[in-house]
Design a protein around this motif. Structure first.
Motif, PDB file in Angstrom:
ATOM      1  N   ILE A  13       0.858  -1.178   0.000  1.00  0.00           N
ATOM      2  CA  ILE A  13       0.000   0.000   0.000  1.00  0.00           C
ATOM      3  C   ILE A  13       0.896   1.231   0.000  1.00  0.00           C
ATOM      4  CG2 ILE A  13      -1.773   1.271   1.264  1.00  0.00           C
ATOM      5  CD1 ILE A  13      -2.644  -1.457   2.438  1.00  0.00           C
ATOM      6  N   ASP A  14       0.589   2.182  -0.871  1.00  0.00           N
ATOM      7  CA  ASP A  14       1.385   3.404  -0.974  1.00  0.00           C
ATOM      8  C   ASP A  14       0.446   4.588  -1.126  1.00  0.00           C
ATOM      9  OD1 ASP A  14       3.650   4.967  -1.076  1.00  0.00           O
ATOM     10  OD2 ASP A  14       4.051   4.594  -3.184  1.00  0.00           O
ATOM     11  N   GLU A  15       0.920   5.749  -0.681  1.00  0.00           N
ATOM     12  CA  GLU A  15       0.116   6.954  -0.802  1.00  0.00           C
ATOM     13  C   GLU A  15       0.972   8.070  -1.384  1.00  0.00           C
ATOM     14  OE1 GLU A  15       0.821   9.836   1.131  1.00  0.00           O
ATOM     15  OE2 GLU A  15       2.378   8.868   2.278  1.00  0.00           O
ATOM     16  N   SER A  16       0.293   8.998  -1.996  1.00  0.00           N
ATOM     17  CA  SER A  16       0.933  10.190  -2.528  1.00  0.00           C
ATOM     18  C   SER A  16       0.074  11.373  -2.120  1.00  0.00           C
ATOM     19  CB  SER A  16       1.031  10.108  -4.053  1.00  0.00           C
ATOM     20  OG  SER A  16       1.591  11.299  -4.577  1.00  0.00           O
ATOM     21  N   GLY A  17       0.701  12.402  -1.631  1.00  0.00           N
ATOM     22  CA  GLY A  17      -0.048  13.557  -1.157  1.00  0.00           C
ATOM     23  C   GLY A  17       0.026  13.621   0.351  1.00  0.00           C
ATOM     24  N   ASP A  18      -0.832  14.432   0.922  1.00  0.00           N
ATOM     25  CA  ASP A  18      -0.835  14.634   2.361  1.00  0.00           C
ATOM     26  C   ASP A  18      -2.230  14.359   2.902  1.00  0.00           C
ATOM     27  OD1 ASP A  18      -0.480  15.429   4.970  1.00  0.00           O
ATOM     28  OD2 ASP A  18       0.277  17.415   4.482  1.00  0.00           O
ATOM     29  N   PRO A  19      -2.350  13.393   3.793  1.00  0.00           N
ATOM     30  CA  PRO A  19      -3.679  13.062   4.316  1.00  0.00           C
ATOM     31  C   PRO A  19      -4.156  14.029   5.405  1.00  0.00           C
ATOM     32  CG  PRO A  19      -2.055  11.635   5.299  1.00  0.00           C
ATOM     33  CD  PRO A  19      -1.334  12.482   4.272  1.00  0.00           C
ATOM     34  N   ALA A  20      -3.348  15.065   5.724  1.00  0.00           N
ATOM     35  CA  ALA A  20      -3.733  15.991   6.795  1.00  0.00           C
ATOM     36  C   ALA A  20      -4.650  17.092   6.267  1.00  0.00           C
ATOM     37  CB  ALA A  20      -2.488  16.605   7.423  1.00  0.00           C
ATOM     38  N   PHE A  21      -5.779  17.281   6.898  1.00  0.00           N
ATOM     39  CA  PHE A  21      -6.713  18.352   6.569  1.00  0.00           C
ATOM     40  C   PHE A  21      -6.811  19.366   7.703  1.00  0.00           C
ATOM     41  CE2 PHE A  21      -8.157  14.693   4.073  1.00  0.00           C
ATOM     42  CZ  PHE A  21      -8.136  15.259   2.810  1.00  0.00           C
ATOM     43  N   TYR A  22      -6.204  19.030   8.852  1.00  0.00           N
ATOM     44  CA  TYR A  22      -6.269  19.898  10.012  1.00  0.00           C
ATOM     45  C   TYR A  22      -4.878  20.096  10.597  1.00  0.00           C
ATOM     46  CZ  TYR A  22     -11.243  19.018   9.770  1.00  0.00           C
ATOM     47  OH  TYR A  22     -12.536  18.936   9.335  1.00  0.00           O
ATOM     48  N   ALA A  23      -4.601  21.319  11.090  1.00  0.00           N
ATOM     49  CA  ALA A  23      -3.369  21.616  11.798  1.00  0.00           C
ATOM     50  C   ALA A  23      -3.633  21.442  13.298  1.00  0.00           C
ATOM     51  CB  ALA A  23      -2.931  23.046  11.492  1.00  0.00           C
ATOM     52  N   GLY A  25      -4.677  22.023  17.012  1.00  0.00           N
ATOM     53  CA  GLY A  25      -5.842  22.739  17.528  1.00  0.00           C
ATOM     54  C   GLY A  25      -7.076  22.586  16.663  1.00  0.00           C
ATOM     55  N   ASN A  26      -7.113  21.561  15.806  1.00  0.00           N
ATOM     56  CA  ASN A  26      -8.240  21.293  14.908  1.00  0.00           C
ATOM     57  C   ASN A  26      -8.540  22.449  13.962  1.00  0.00           C
ATOM     58  OD1 ASN A  26      -8.686  18.672  15.720  1.00  0.00           O
ATOM     59  ND2 ASN A  26     -10.074  19.261  17.351  1.00  0.00           N
ATOM     60  N   ARG A  27      -7.509  23.224  13.588  1.00  0.00           N
ATOM     61  CA  ARG A  27      -7.660  24.329  12.636  1.00  0.00           C
ATOM     62  C   ARG A  27      -7.593  23.761  11.223  1.00  0.00           C
ATOM     63  NH1 ARG A  27      -3.895  27.227   9.977  1.00  0.00           N
ATOM     64  NH2 ARG A  27      -2.249  26.290  11.229  1.00  0.00           N
ATOM     65  N   SER A  28      -8.630  23.995  10.436  1.00  0.00           N
ATOM     66  CA  SER A  28      -8.680  23.497   9.058  1.00  0.00           C
ATOM     67  C   SER A  28      -7.621  24.198   8.219  1.00  0.00           C
ATOM     68  CB  SER A  28     -10.058  23.743   8.442  1.00  0.00           C
ATOM     69  OG  SER A  28     -10.041  23.370   7.073  1.00  0.00           O
ATOM     70  N   ILE A  29      -6.850  23.412   7.435  1.00  0.00           N
ATOM     71  CA  ILE A  29      -5.847  23.992   6.536  1.00  0.00           C
ATOM     72  C   ILE A  29      -6.296  23.934   5.078  1.00  0.00           C
ATOM     73  CG2 ILE A  29      -3.911  23.565   8.089  1.00  0.00           C
ATOM     74  CD1 ILE A  29      -3.245  21.088   6.390  1.00  0.00           C
ATOM     75  N   VAL A  30      -7.506  23.473   4.848  1.00  0.00           N
ATOM     76  CA  VAL A  30      -8.047  23.397   3.491  1.00  0.00           C
ATOM     77  C   VAL A  30      -8.147  24.807   2.924  1.00  0.00           C
ATOM     78  CG1 VAL A  30     -10.032  22.744   2.071  1.00  0.00           C
ATOM     79  CG2 VAL A  30      -9.307  21.277   3.974  1.00  0.00           C
ATOM     80  N   GLY A  31      -7.568  25.011   1.731  1.00  0.00           N
ATOM     81  CA  GLY A  31      -7.615  26.309   1.070  1.00  0.00           C
ATOM     82  C   GLY A  31      -6.489  27.249   1.452  1.00  0.00           C
ATOM     83  N   THR A  32      -5.637  26.853   2.396  1.00  0.00           N
ATOM     84  CA  THR A  32      -4.523  27.708   2.793  1.00  0.00           C
ATOM     85  C   THR A  32      -3.327  27.473   1.876  1.00  0.00           C
ATOM     86  OG1 THR A  32      -3.651  26.108   4.376  1.00  0.00           O
ATOM     87  CG2 THR A  32      -5.250  27.703   5.216  1.00  0.00           C
TER      88      THR A  32
END
Length: 61
Positions: A13-23, A25-32
């Motif tokens: 199993i391999d992945e590409s990209g970053d599975p993190a959507f939150y920084a 303190g549960n701060r959303s990083i989507v769109g940053t």
């Protein structure tokens, strides 16, 4: 009597990209800035691990 021959199965199993959507303190990083909106996950199921390894090594040579 049924044939109960066992076969080893290997999963790669391999992945590409970053599975993190939150920084922190549960701060959303989507769109940053720097956020990559792609996550790709792939899986290969093998029974002949040595044969596949040899084919890859031959291809790389």
């Amino acid at each position: 009597m049924a044939n109960t021959e066992l076969h080893k199965t290997y999963l790669f199993i391999d992945e590409s990209g970053d599975p993190a959507f939150y920084a922190s303190g549960n701060r959303s990083i989507v769109g940053t800035e720097g956020f990559k909106p792609l996550l790709i996950i792939g899986m290969i199921k093998l029974e002949d691990k040595k044969g596949i390894r040899n084919a890859i090594a031959s291809f790389m040579d």
